[in-house]
Every structure is written in structure tokens, then in C-alpha cells.
Design a protein around this motif. Structure first.
Motif, mmCIF file in Angstrom:
data_model
loop_
_atom_site.group_PDB
_atom_site.id
_atom_site.type_symbol
_atom_site.label_atom_id
_atom_site.label_comp_id
_atom_site.label_asym_id
_atom_site.label_seq_id
_atom_site.Cartn_x
_atom_site.Cartn_y
_atom_site.Cartn_z
ATOM 1 N N SER A 164 0.843 -1.088 0.005
ATOM 2 C CA SER A 164 -0.055 -0.001 -0.043
ATOM 3 C C SER A 164 0.810 1.109 -0.044
ATOM 4 C CB SER A 164 -0.956 0.097 1.156
ATOM 5 O OG SER A 164 -0.041 -0.062 2.231
ATOM 6 N N VAL A 165 0.317 2.327 -0.441
ATOM 7 C CA VAL A 165 1.121 3.705 -0.563
ATOM 8 C C VAL A 165 1.245 4.148 0.889
ATOM 9 C CG1 VAL A 165 1.070 6.055 -1.084
ATOM 10 C CG2 VAL A 165 0.002 4.350 -2.803
ATOM 11 N N ASN A 166 2.939 4.432 1.292
ATOM 12 C CA ASN A 166 3.071 4.936 2.482
ATOM 13 C C ASN A 166 3.335 6.414 2.243
ATOM 14 O OD1 ASN A 166 5.468 5.860 4.164
ATOM 15 N ND2 ASN A 166 5.030 3.799 4.907
ATOM 16 N N LYS A 167 2.617 7.166 3.050
ATOM 17 C CA LYS A 167 2.555 8.496 2.953
ATOM 18 C C LYS A 167 4.151 9.132 3.113
ATOM 19 C CE LYS A 167 0.945 12.649 5.428
ATOM 20 N NZ LYS A 167 0.493 13.184 6.889
ATOM 21 N N GLU A 168 4.848 8.634 4.216
ATOM 22 C CA GLU A 168 6.180 9.186 4.025
ATOM 23 C C GLU A 168 7.161 8.911 3.201
ATOM 24 O OE1 GLU A 168 8.239 8.473 8.043
ATOM 25 O OE2 GLU A 168 6.349 8.504 9.059
ATOM 26 N N LEU A 169 6.889 7.693 2.323
ATOM 27 C CA LEU A 169 7.670 7.306 1.252
ATOM 28 C C LEU A 169 7.252 8.191 0.009
ATOM 29 C CD1 LEU A 169 7.868 3.453 1.524
ATOM 30 C CD2 LEU A 169 9.962 5.231 1.810
ATOM 31 N N LYS A 170 5.913 8.362 -0.250
ATOM 32 C CA LYS A 170 5.439 9.430 -1.004
ATOM 33 C C LYS A 170 5.942 10.725 -1.091
ATOM 34 C CE LYS A 170 1.193 10.816 -3.386
ATOM 35 N NZ LYS A 170 0.076 11.524 -3.350
ATOM 36 N N GLU A 171 6.080 11.099 0.184
ATOM 37 C CA GLU A 171 6.875 12.577 0.497
ATOM 38 C C GLU A 171 8.264 12.534 0.037
ATOM 39 O OE1 GLU A 171 5.919 13.513 4.568
ATOM 40 O OE2 GLU A 171 3.470 13.975 4.159
ATOM 41 N N ARG A 172 8.775 11.371 0.407
ATOM 42 C CA ARG A 172 10.138 11.292 0.092
ATOM 43 C C ARG A 172 10.420 11.261 -1.455
ATOM 44 N NH1 ARG A 172 13.794 7.089 3.825
ATOM 45 N NH2 ARG A 172 15.933 7.922 3.015
ATOM 46 N N ARG A 173 9.721 10.609 -2.297
ATOM 47 C CA ARG A 173 9.886 10.377 -3.644
ATOM 48 C C ARG A 173 9.667 11.875 -4.244
ATOM 49 N NH1 ARG A 173 11.209 5.681 -2.255
ATOM 50 N NH2 ARG A 173 12.693 6.991 -1.240
ATOM 51 N N GLU A 174 8.618 12.475 -3.602
ATOM 52 C CA GLU A 174 8.181 13.907 -4.110
ATOM 53 C C GLU A 174 9.354 14.969 -3.951
ATOM 54 O OE1 GLU A 174 4.526 14.692 -2.293
ATOM 55 O OE2 GLU A 174 3.451 13.454 -3.834
ATOM 56 N N GLU A 175 9.997 14.910 -3.082
ATOM 57 C CA GLU A 175 10.977 15.658 -2.713
ATOM 58 C C GLU A 175 12.103 15.341 -3.618
ATOM 59 O OE1 GLU A 175 11.219 16.705 2.207
ATOM 60 O OE2 GLU A 175 11.801 14.727 1.469
ATOM 61 N N GLU A 176 12.509 13.948 -3.821
ATOM 62 C CA GLU A 176 13.660 13.575 -4.789
ATOM 63 C C GLU A 176 13.299 14.139 -6.115
ATOM 64 O OE1 GLU A 176 14.249 9.559 -1.978
ATOM 65 O OE2 GLU A 176 13.233 9.553 -3.812
ATOM 66 N N VAL A 177 12.202 13.914 -6.716
ATOM 67 C CA VAL A 177 11.714 14.158 -7.959
ATOM 68 C C VAL A 177 12.059 15.758 -7.980
ATOM 69 C CG1 VAL A 177 9.845 14.240 -9.323
ATOM 70 C CG2 VAL A 177 10.438 12.137 -8.444
ATOM 71 N N GLY A 178 11.452 16.540 -7.056
ATOM 72 C CA GLY A 178 11.523 18.031 -7.071
ATOM 73 C C GLY A 178 12.867 18.334 -7.398
ATOM 74 N N ILE A 179 13.850 17.831 -6.488
ATOM 75 C CA ILE A 179 15.107 18.044 -6.642
ATOM 76 C C ILE A 179 15.947 17.711 -7.856
ATOM 77 C CG2 ILE A 179 17.673 17.545 -5.848
ATOM 78 C CD1 ILE A 179 16.337 17.387 -2.952
ATOM 79 N N PHE A 180 15.539 16.564 -8.478
ATOM 80 C CA PHE A 180 15.954 15.978 -9.654
ATOM 81 C C PHE A 180 15.751 16.926 -10.883
ATOM 82 C CE2 PHE A 180 16.190 13.697 -13.698
ATOM 83 C CZ PHE A 180 17.250 12.703 -13.392
ATOM 84 N N PHE A 181 14.487 17.337 -10.890
ATOM 85 C CA PHE A 181 14.056 18.152 -12.086
ATOM 86 C C PHE A 181 14.066 19.788 -11.829
ATOM 87 C CE2 PHE A 181 12.011 13.961 -12.917
ATOM 88 C CZ PHE A 181 12.161 13.894 -14.529
ATOM 89 N N ALA A 182 14.756 20.120 -10.619
ATOM 90 C CA ALA A 182 14.890 21.518 -10.503
ATOM 91 C C ALA A 182 15.914 22.028 -11.541
ATOM 92 C CB ALA A 182 15.398 21.707 -9.051
ATOM 93 N N ASN A 183 15.730 23.457 -11.834
ATOM 94 C CA ASN A 183 16.573 23.778 -13.005
ATOM 95 C C ASN A 183 17.934 24.388 -12.470
ATOM 96 O OD1 ASN A 183 14.913 23.201 -14.913
ATOM 97 N ND2 ASN A 183 13.793 25.238 -14.963
#
Length: 199
Positions: free
Chosen positions: A180-199
Motif C-alpha cells: 500500500s502507498v506509504n505517506k512518508e515514502l510518497k513525500e520522500r519521492r516527491e522531494e527527490e523528484v523535485g530536486i532532480f527536475f529543479a533547474n
């Protein structure tokens, strides 16, 4: 007449001193501003990283992993410190406690090893290297390669929007725990993706 000449000389000298003082202050302000503008760099082995990005990564890992000075078991594996997986050669760590300093050393060594691998395998630098290192620290290098390795390589090869969106979807899908979706892991992935795609 002599007094007037002396006064004029004193006033001129004071004007010169004031002008020089102003010039010194301006130069000092310029120097301070330049120091602030200089990017601070940290070296992880031979990889130069912007210190602010490195600091964000280390702070993120520490806060997300938490600190345990005694070993704990999760999913049949043992961990200690900031989520350091105890290796076969480190079994002694299962029966002891460590210091915060040693936990920091383990974290820095693990991050260094992962960064070197990610940099070598995927040729990433900057925020992209930081984000993928954060992901690999959490899920492991094997899962990184198995789950998003091909999509990551496709994105790196052409950088097109389609592969970027595909990479984003795959990356964000890595947030399940016990099916099942884990809220903390979801937040973690969103942070990582945000950093990856930052200009």
C-alpha cells in the motif's frame, strides 16, 4: 594668511582621509558580497558538489531515516545509525551500540559509495546526482537499477519530455510498503523528484 593656508591644508587632508575611508568601506562591502556569491563546494571522493545541495541531501536522509544507536531488524535485515544496512562483515554491530559520531561516519561512507556508483553508472552531476543518491540510499542500488535504471538512462540519453514524464511516474511509484502507498515514502519521492527536475 598663514592660518588660512594651514586650515585649507587641514581641510584638504581631512577630505582625502574621508574619501579614502569611504573607498575602503566600499571595497570591504564588495569583498563581502563576492564571498557570499562564491559557491561553496564539498568533495565526495573526486566528485565536486555544491555544499547547499549536499547539506540538503544529508539533512533529508538523517531526518527521514532517523537515528538508531542500536541495531534493529526490518524485513529480515539489520540496520543501525541513519539507516545503515549491517553487512556480513559488520555482524558485530548487531550486538552493540554506536556513537552519534560513528553513525555519521557510516552515513558519509554509504553516501560516498552510492554517489560514486551513481556518478559512474549514470554520469549524473549536481542536483540530479543528489536526488538519485537520495533515492538509492533509501531503496538500494539494486532496486534503483531494476525499477528505474532503464528509464533513467533513456531520459539521460535524450532528455525529452516524454522520458522525463515517464521517469517522474516510475520514480513516484516507488512509495509502496506492504502493498500500500506509504505517506512518508510518497513525500520522500516527491522531494527527490523535485530536486532532480529543479533547474
Amino acid at each position: 594668511m598663514k592660518k588660512e593656508k594651514i586650515m585649507v591644508t587641514i581641510i584638504m587632508n581631512m577630505s582625502i582621509i574621508i574619501a579614502l575611508s569611504i573607498a575602503v568601506v566600499v571595497l570591504m562591502l564588495i569583498s563581502i558580497r563576492r564571498e557570499k556569491d562564491i559557491q561553496k563546494i564539498v568533495y565526495v571522493n573526486t566528485i565536486a558538489i555544491d555544499y547547499s545541495l549536499y547539506d540538503v541531501m544529508m539533512s533529508n536522509i538523517k531526518s527521514r531515516e532517523g537515528l538508531s544507536l542500536k541495531a534493529y531488524e526490518q524485513g529480515g535485515k539489520y540496520y543501525i545509525g541513519y539507516g545503515h544496512q549491517i553487512r556480513r562483515t559488520e555482524q558485530y554491530l548487531r550486538d552493540t551500540s554506536i556513537t552519534i559520531e560513528y553513525a555519521e561516519q557510516l552515513l558519509q561512507k554509504d553516501v560516498s559509495d552510492i554517489m560514486l556508483y551513481v556518478n559512474d553508472r549514470y554520469k549524473l552531476v549536481g542536483n540530479k546526482l543528489i536526488a538519485v543518491t537520495m533515492l538509492a540510499y533509501n531503496i538500494g542500488i539494486g532496486k534503483l537499477n531494476n525499477y528505474i535504471g532503464d528509464v533513467l538512462e533513456a531520459y539521460i540519453a535524450d532528455g525529452c519530455d516524454y522520458n522525463g514524464e515517464k521517469l517522474r511516474r516510475f520514480w513516484l511509484s516507488l512509495c509502496h510498503y506492504n502493498n500500500s502507498v506509504n505517506k512518508e515514502l510518497k513525500e520522500r519521492r516527491e522531494e527527490e523528484v523535485g530536486i532532480f527536475f529543479a533547474n
